[in-house]
Design an enzyme around this catalytic site. Sequence first.
Site, mmCIF file in Angstrom:
data_model
loop_
_atom_site.group_PDB
_atom_site.id
_atom_site.type_symbol
_atom_site.label_atom_id
_atom_site.label_comp_id
_atom_site.label_asym_id
_atom_site.label_seq_id
_atom_site.Cartn_x
_atom_site.Cartn_y
_atom_site.Cartn_z
ATOM 1 N N SER A 83 81.027 82.571 68.611
ATOM 2 C CA SER A 83 82.118 82.103 67.757
ATOM 3 C C SER A 83 81.579 81.308 66.574
ATOM 4 C CB SER A 83 83.041 81.193 68.565
ATOM 5 O OG SER A 83 82.307 80.062 69.001
ATOM 6 N N TYR B 40 86.591 79.620 69.664
ATOM 7 C CA TYR B 40 87.279 80.616 70.496
ATOM 8 C C TYR B 40 87.964 79.917 71.684
ATOM 9 C CZ TYR B 40 84.787 84.750 68.505
ATOM 10 O OH TYR B 40 84.300 85.755 67.702
ATOM 11 N N GLY B 41 87.413 78.756 72.056
ATOM 12 C CA GLY B 41 87.801 78.127 73.329
ATOM 13 C C GLY B 41 89.250 77.727 73.443
ATOM 14 N N CYS C 139 78.006 83.784 73.974
ATOM 15 C CA CYS C 139 79.165 82.886 74.018
ATOM 16 C C CYS C 139 79.822 83.058 75.386
ATOM 17 C CB CYS C 139 80.140 83.279 72.912
ATOM 18 S SG CYS C 139 81.693 82.377 72.932
ATOM 19 N N CYS D 280 78.751 76.327 77.802
ATOM 20 C CA CYS D 280 79.100 76.779 76.454
ATOM 21 C C CYS D 280 77.805 76.753 75.665
ATOM 22 C CB CYS D 280 80.135 75.826 75.842
ATOM 23 S SG CYS D 280 80.354 76.025 74.049
ATOM 24 N N THR D 281 77.551 77.792 74.903
ATOM 25 C CA THR D 281 76.240 77.892 74.245
ATOM 26 C C THR D 281 76.052 76.843 73.142
ATOM 27 O OG1 THR D 281 77.162 79.660 72.853
ATOM 28 C CG2 THR D 281 75.863 80.325 74.786
ATOM 29 N N HIS D 282 77.131 76.217 72.720
ATOM 30 C CA HIS D 282 76.962 75.122 71.756
ATOM 31 C C HIS D 282 76.282 73.904 72.406
ATOM 32 C CE1 HIS D 282 79.842 77.330 69.234
ATOM 33 N NE2 HIS D 282 79.627 76.473 68.259
HETATM 34 N N1 DGL Z 1 79.855 78.868 72.157
HETATM 35 C C1 DGL Z 1 81.066 79.215 72.833
HETATM 36 C C2 DGL Z 1 80.815 79.361 74.346
HETATM 37 O O1 DGL Z 1 79.696 79.557 74.778
HETATM 38 C C3 DGL Z 1 82.265 78.351 72.703
HETATM 39 C C4 DGL Z 1 82.647 77.693 71.458
HETATM 40 C C5 DGL Z 1 84.085 77.971 71.083
HETATM 41 O O2 DGL Z 1 85.020 77.412 71.665
HETATM 42 O O3 DGL Z 1 84.227 78.762 70.187
HETATM 43 O O4 DGL Z 1 81.742 79.283 75.109
#
Ligand code: DGL
Length: 289
Positions: free
Chosen positions: A17, A48-49, A79, A192-194
């Site tokens: 995302s 996206y979450g 993601c 979450c990858t962030h």
């Molecule tokens: N990086 C996304 C994940 O691994 C989430 C971030 C978002 O909410 O867009 O879930």
Amino acid sequence: MVITTTNTNAPIGIFDSGVGGLSVLRHVQAQLPHEHLLYFADSGFAPYGDKPEPVVIERVLGVARFLETQGVKAFVVACNTATVAAVRILRERHPAMPIVGVEPGLKPGAAATRNGVVGVLATERTLRGEKFQLLRDQIIAATGARFLLQPCVGLADQIEFGKLDSEELDAMLDRYIAPLLLDGADTLVLGCTHYPLVQASIERVVRRHTDQQVALIDTGDAVARQLARLLEASSLLRIPDGQPSSLTGFTSASGEALRAAFTTLLGQDPPVQEVEIGSPLPNSTATHI
Ligand code: DGL
């Protein structure tokens, strides 16, 4: 018609995302240094979450279609939210394409915990997803681990906006992590990858609350290994030919912001293009790093 390339020299398409998938891309670069990579940050639609599942599915299919036009030989859905919502349908649409998704590391979390209590930090969408709940139930049945689920509303946004070392970020991490530690979690899954992009801040917050060792689970390395396995099984690993591997970034928001993220988070300066896929949601937020 879906065209799947058998060209070993074709790039791998990695997407998220936003900038979170860079925490996966760095492992892919480390393990598969000869591969050409395309990275798509759907930052115009992040996060996206907090989006309804059909919206996430539509974005994932749109981004995958775009990457397909760039001739990719494999997808990495970097993601958790997108994987939980859409990897099944993505595989249905691209049956011959190697596709690796990212799911919260519940299994490694259950293996790492000493007291059986595992905190899971993830987006609301991930934790509500059927695929996630099935996985959780399977791991509970197999291991008896207790999972404490913590939706981290707004955390991916803080990271997306480049607030990596700020008081707001620390306060937010404190709010989400302290109750898990208080409830006895000795392991935290970064679902979450962030979140691995702020691992140092997470460690600092954990140390503020406990002297006990707390394991942090990031599945980026396992994802890169799985990608290597799938490429090898499909005879799609790039054969080094003396030409350096390349990285190109694409974003549905500001190219400057993605360039800044590459520099800050990876110390790299690849070419970046802005790309429009579909029309933005009325309340979508752009990336400002
Ligand atoms: N990086 C996304 C994940 O691994 C989430 C971030 C978002 O909410 O867009 O879930």
